[in-house]
Scaffold this motif. Structure first.
Motif, PDB file in Angstrom:
ATOM      1  N   LYS A   1     -35.109  36.997 -22.748  1.00 20.44           N
ATOM      2  CA  LYS A   1     -34.809  36.156 -23.917  1.00 20.44           C
ATOM      3  C   LYS A   1     -36.066  35.767 -24.725  1.00 20.44           C
ATOM      4  O   LYS A   1     -36.296  34.588 -25.030  1.00 20.44           O
ATOM      5  N   PRO A   2     -36.889  36.739 -25.050  1.00 15.70           N
ATOM      6  CA  PRO A   2     -38.130  36.407 -25.772  1.00 15.70           C
ATOM      7  C   PRO A   2     -37.865  35.751 -27.126  1.00 15.70           C
ATOM      8  O   PRO A   2     -38.504  34.766 -27.481  1.00 15.70           O
ATOM      9  N   TYR A   3     -36.911  36.305 -27.855  1.00 10.52           N
ATOM     10  CA  TYR A   3     -36.649  35.766 -29.198  1.00 10.52           C
ATOM     11  C   TYR A   3     -36.244  34.306 -29.100  1.00 10.52           C
ATOM     12  O   TYR A   3     -36.755  33.436 -29.814  1.00 10.52           O
ATOM     13  N   GLU A   4     -35.329  34.036 -28.165  1.00 11.80           N
ATOM     14  CA  GLU A   4     -34.792  32.680 -28.040  1.00 11.80           C
ATOM     15  C   GLU A   4     -35.879  31.690 -27.606  1.00 11.80           C
ATOM     16  O   GLU A   4     -35.922  30.551 -28.075  1.00 11.80           O
ATOM     17  N   LYS A   5     -36.764  32.135 -26.703  1.00  7.35           N
ATOM     18  CA  LYS A   5     -37.833  31.251 -26.227  1.00  7.35           C
ATOM     19  C   LYS A   5     -38.782  30.878 -27.366  1.00  7.35           C
ATOM     20  O   LYS A   5     -39.168  29.719 -27.532  1.00  7.35           O
ATOM     21  N   VAL A   6     -39.156  31.868 -28.144  1.00  5.76           N
ATOM     22  CA  VAL A   6     -40.086  31.608 -29.254  1.00  5.76           C
ATOM     23  C   VAL A   6     -39.393  30.749 -30.304  1.00  5.76           C
ATOM     24  O   VAL A   6     -39.971  29.803 -30.854  1.00  5.76           O
ATOM     25  N   LYS A   7     -38.124  31.064 -30.521  1.00  6.21           N
ATOM     26  CA  LYS A   7     -37.362  30.301 -31.532  1.00  6.21           C
ATOM     27  C   LYS A   7     -37.307  28.824 -31.160  1.00  6.21           C
ATOM     28  O   LYS A   7     -37.485  27.935 -32.023  1.00  6.21           O
TER      29      LYS A   7
ATOM     30  N   GLU B   1     -46.817  29.186 -37.215  1.00  3.86           N
ATOM     31  CA  GLU B   1     -45.511  29.629 -36.701  1.00  3.86           C
ATOM     32  C   GLU B   1     -45.213  31.090 -37.048  1.00  3.86           C
ATOM     33  O   GLU B   1     -44.355  31.713 -36.430  1.00  3.86           O
ATOM     34  N   VAL B   2     -45.954  31.661 -38.038  1.00  3.64           N
ATOM     35  CA  VAL B   2     -45.704  33.076 -38.354  1.00  3.64           C
ATOM     36  C   VAL B   2     -46.098  33.985 -37.180  1.00  3.64           C
ATOM     37  O   VAL B   2     -45.738  35.158 -37.148  1.00  3.64           O
ATOM     38  N   LEU B   3     -46.807  33.424 -36.197  1.00  3.63           N
ATOM     39  CA  LEU B   3     -47.168  34.235 -35.021  1.00  3.63           C
ATOM     40  C   LEU B   3     -46.011  34.345 -34.028  1.00  3.63           C
ATOM     41  O   LEU B   3     -46.118  35.060 -33.022  1.00  3.63           O
ATOM     42  N   GLY B   4     -44.915  33.673 -34.324  1.00  2.00           N
ATOM     43  CA  GLY B   4     -43.729  33.815 -33.465  1.00  2.00           C
ATOM     44  C   GLY B   4     -43.269  35.263 -33.387  1.00  2.00           C
ATOM     45  O   GLY B   4     -42.853  35.753 -32.333  1.00  2.00           O
ATOM     46  N   GLU B   5     -43.384  35.954 -34.503  1.00  2.00           N
ATOM     47  CA  GLU B   5     -42.910  37.349 -34.528  1.00  2.00           C
ATOM     48  C   GLU B   5     -43.705  38.259 -33.581  1.00  2.00           C
ATOM     49  O   GLU B   5     -43.118  38.953 -32.739  1.00  2.00           O
ATOM     50  N   PRO B   6     -45.060  38.257 -33.663  1.00  3.38           N
ATOM     51  CA  PRO B   6     -45.777  39.154 -32.748  1.00  3.38           C
ATOM     52  C   PRO B   6     -45.608  38.751 -31.292  1.00  3.38           C
ATOM     53  O   PRO B   6     -45.564  39.629 -30.407  1.00  3.38           O
ATOM     54  N   ILE B   7     -45.503  37.437 -31.025  1.00  2.00           N
ATOM     55  CA  ILE B   7     -45.383  37.025 -29.614  1.00  2.00           C
ATOM     56  C   ILE B   7     -44.051  37.508 -29.037  1.00  2.00           C
ATOM     57  O   ILE B   7     -44.004  38.111 -27.969  1.00  2.00           O
TER      58      ILE B   7
ATOM     59  N   MET C   1     -43.451  40.269 -26.089  1.00  4.41           N
ATOM     60  CA  MET C   1     -42.658  39.946 -24.892  1.00  4.41           C
ATOM     61  C   MET C   1     -41.600  41.020 -24.638  1.00  4.41           C
ATOM     62  O   MET C   1     -41.352  41.426 -23.506  1.00  4.41           O
ATOM     63  N   ARG C   2     -40.978  41.484 -25.730  1.00  6.44           N
ATOM     64  CA  ARG C   2     -39.974  42.548 -25.577  1.00  6.44           C
ATOM     65  C   ARG C   2     -40.617  43.793 -24.968  1.00  6.44           C
ATOM     66  O   ARG C   2     -40.052  44.433 -24.078  1.00  6.44           O
ATOM     67  N   ALA C   3     -41.804  44.135 -25.492  1.00  3.79           N
ATOM     68  CA  ALA C   3     -42.478  45.336 -24.981  1.00  3.79           C
ATOM     69  C   ALA C   3     -42.797  45.177 -23.502  1.00  3.79           C
ATOM     70  O   ALA C   3     -42.642  46.107 -22.709  1.00  3.79           O
ATOM     71  N   CYS C   4     -43.246  43.942 -23.101  1.00  4.89           N
ATOM     72  CA  CYS C   4     -43.559  43.691 -21.693  1.00  4.89           C
ATOM     73  C   CYS C   4     -42.307  43.792 -20.836  1.00  4.89           C
ATOM     74  O   CYS C   4     -42.316  44.351 -19.735  1.00  4.89           O
ATOM     75  N   GLU C   5     -41.201  43.242 -21.355  1.00  2.00           N
ATOM     76  CA  GLU C   5     -39.940  43.306 -20.606  1.00  2.00           C
ATOM     77  C   GLU C   5     -39.524  44.762 -20.394  1.00  2.00           C
ATOM     78  O   GLU C   5     -39.099  45.161 -19.314  1.00  2.00           O
ATOM     79  N   LEU C   6     -39.693  45.565 -21.449  1.00  2.00           N
ATOM     80  CA  LEU C   6     -39.334  46.984 -21.339  1.00  2.00           C
ATOM     81  C   LEU C   6     -40.209  47.701 -20.313  1.00  2.00           C
ATOM     82  O   LEU C   6     -39.769  48.635 -19.661  1.00  2.00           O
ATOM     83  N   ARG C   7     -41.445  47.208 -20.169  1.00  2.00           N
ATOM     84  CA  ARG C   7     -42.344  47.816 -19.181  1.00  2.00           C
ATOM     85  C   ARG C   7     -42.083  47.266 -17.778  1.00  2.00           C
ATOM     86  O   ARG C   7     -42.790  47.591 -16.836  1.00  2.00           O
ATOM     87  N   GLY C   8     -41.108  46.322 -17.636  1.00  5.43           N
ATOM     88  CA  GLY C   8     -40.714  45.817 -16.330  1.00  5.43           C
ATOM     89  C   GLY C   8     -41.444  44.558 -15.883  1.00  5.43           C
ATOM     90  O   GLY C   8     -41.319  44.126 -14.729  1.00  5.43           O
ATOM     91  N   LEU C   9     -42.184  43.927 -16.785  1.00  2.00           N
ATOM     92  CA  LEU C   9     -42.868  42.673 -16.420  1.00  2.00           C
ATOM     93  C   LEU C   9     -41.821  41.578 -16.208  1.00  2.00           C
ATOM     94  O   LEU C   9     -40.928  41.411 -17.044  1.00  2.00           O
ATOM     95  N   PRO C  10     -41.906  40.806 -15.112  1.00  5.04           N
ATOM     96  CA  PRO C  10     -40.893  39.777 -14.869  1.00  5.04           C
ATOM     97  C   PRO C  10     -41.080  38.572 -15.806  1.00  5.04           C
ATOM     98  O   PRO C  10     -42.150  38.354 -16.363  1.00  5.04           O
TER      99      PRO C  10
END
Ligand SMILES: O=C(O)C[C@H](Nc1ncnc2c1ncn2[C@@H]1O[C@H](COP(=O)(O)O)[C@@H](O)[C@H]1O)C(=O)O
Length: 478
Positions: A422-428, A399-405, A409-418
């Motif tokens: 809500k990356p944090y919430e999904k992983v949580k 579960e410690v891999l939740g942080e990098p995932i 996801m945030r970085a991908c969202e910033l790059r415009g990937l659809p």
């Protein structure tokens, strides 16, 4: 039988009893006889300066009527402190029993030794007694002696032991720089690190304190009863006593000259030094507790000492007693050092004697630290990482891999990937409070619309490889 009847005397405190072997090197510098011997060195060097002068005055006698000492006479005077042994200690004590003044007793002890000078040393005779302690107040002798004793103790005993700990930790930091380790923040599994990097944090912290200690100034003064050179001028009005004082403290005593004092040297350097040592003690106390907990967790294994017993009743045990001993002795050392730092910087008007009594405990304060260093070093030498436990901990905490995932996801969202909202919430939702395994992590990654490169990078991560640049950071520990 009364214990007080036993000879040699039974020690009251553990520093000179049970733990004597570990603290003995400090006896040479911080015991009472060491202080009295240093007082004699200071008195003798002062006489030599007064009789032989220095470059700044053309190497002429500073006090009129005194003849320069020959090399043999200087050697004889310098032998007085060097020959101060058991007999000398008793002779000094006999004087002190009468004078009730320890420095005056040193002066009388030196006077006594003149009778032992060979006949050809014509300068060393009864008349010379007048030059012993000339124009000095006791604190002139005391402050210089204490500064030199503490400086020598720090340079020859405490700092080498401290450096040995730092060097050992630095070696281990390098050796284990790639050894992944589960972190615990708030005692809960967190972003992995490496064992070497965690040790390097301590190396970095301790090296900072080492620098302070190596740059520490040791101040000294020799300026008379209230720091005005009043008696000096009354006796020898034509002498530049400020220059003589500076020469003596700087070049003869090897200290930093303090020009401006009351009767006492103000002890600010002592407060600074003891605060730094206390700070270093606390960092090492933190290390003791951390290592103790790593041992308890199984991250470090202890090498059983042949023939030793862990528990008197539980035969299987190897207890981390050296870390526990070090922890306790660092605490006692800190409390004494803190008291010294806090109280030595105050004195009533031109002097009171509280500092004299307090400074009698410098040996104890550094002694407890020395003892702790000794046990910490022994403890560190007796442990090694337990790879089995270290790997198991990492494998059990995917579960410690939740942080990098979620961060990727945030970085991908910033790059415009659809689909990356809500990356944090999904992983949580997947990971918080749940036990997660490798397959679930991979399935989660597959369910997201990562670009292939990011997906591959994330899938390649395991708790054991998610250590960032921890191993590279070890290089910054010096
Ligand atoms: O040069 C002087 O002596 C000047 C004198 N001030 C003193 N300066 C330094 N030491 C002094 C001073 N007074 C006492 N003593 C002697 O200090 C010793 C104190 O004993 P302890 O409390 O065990 O440390 C203990 O041996 C004391 O006798 C003053 O009157 O200003």
């Amino acid at each position: 039988m009364k214990l007080t009847d036993i000879s040699p005397a039974i020690a009251l405190t553990p520093l000179d009893g049970r733990y004597h072997n570990a603290t003995a090197p400090l006896v040479e510098y911080l015991s009472e006889p060491a202080l009295n011997r240093e007082r004699m060195r200071v008195e003798v060097e002062w006489m030599i300066l007064l009789a032989n002068g220095f470059d700044g005055n053309g190497n002429k006698p500073i006090v009129d009527g005194v003849h320069p000492f020959t090399e043999e006479e200087k050697a004889f005077l310098r032998s007085i402190p060097e020959d101060f042994g058991a007999e000398g200690i008793a002779a000094h004590a006999a004087h002190e029993a009468v004078t009730h003044h320890d420095v005056k007793a040193v002066e009388y002890y030196i006077d006594d030794q003149f009778a032992k000078a060979p006949a050809e040393m014509t300068n060393i005779n009864d008349a010379l007694k007048t030059l012993v302690h000339f124009a000095c107040t006791s604190e002139d002798i005391n402050n210089l002696s204490i500064a030199r004793c503490v400086k020598n103790a720090m340079e020859n005993v405490w700092t080498p032991a401290f450096k040995e700990i730092i060097d050992h930790l630095a070696d281990k930091a390098e050796e284990y720089k790639d050894k992944a380790l589960l972190s615990l923040t708030h005692g809960q599994p967190a972003t992995p690190t490496t064992l070497g990097k965690e040790l390097a944090v301590y190396v970095y912290r301790l090296n900072r304190q080492l620098k302070h200690i190596e740059n520490q100034e040791y101040l000294g003064k020799i300026n008379g009863a209230t720091g005005t050179f009043g008696a000096h001028l009354a006796a020898c009005p034509d002498v530049d006593w400020i220059a003589v004082s500076r020469e003596f403290v700087t070049n003869r005593m090897g200290l930093t000259w303090n020009p401006l004092t009351t009767q006492i040297e103000s002890h600010d350097w002592q407060a600074e030094l003891y605060s730094t040592v206390s700070h270093a003690n606390r960092i090492m106390h933190n290390l003791c507790v951390d290592v103790w907990m790593y041992i308890s967790r199984g991250v470090f294994a202890q090498v059983p000492v042949k023939g030793a017993t862990g528990s008197s009743t539980m035969p299987h045990k190897v207890n981390p007693i050296r870390f526990e001993n070090a922890e306790a002795n660092f605490e006692i050392s800190c409390s004494l050092l803190d008291t010294l730092s806090a109280t030595l910087v105050e004195s009533r008007w031109q002097r009171d004697l509280t500092d004299s009594t307090t400074q009698r405990n410098i040996g104890s304060a550094l002694g407890y630290s020395q003892l702790a260093l000794y046990n910490l070093m022994g403890g560190l030498r007796s442990i090694h990482p337990n790879d089995h436990v270290i790997s198991r901990e990492l494998d059990e905490n995917w579960e410690v891999l939740g942080e990098p995932i979620q961060t990727a996801m945030r970085a991908c969202e910033l790059r415009g990937l659809p689909g990356m909202d809500k990356p944090y919430e999904k992983v949580k939702a997947l990971m918080r409070g749940h036990e997660i395994n490798k397959e679930q992590v991979e399935a989660f990654i597959d369910q997201q619309s990562f670009d292939p490169e990011t997906a591959a990078r994330l899938k390649a991560l395991t708790p054991a490889t998610y250590t960032g640049v921890a191993s590279k950071l070890v290089a910054f520990d010096r």
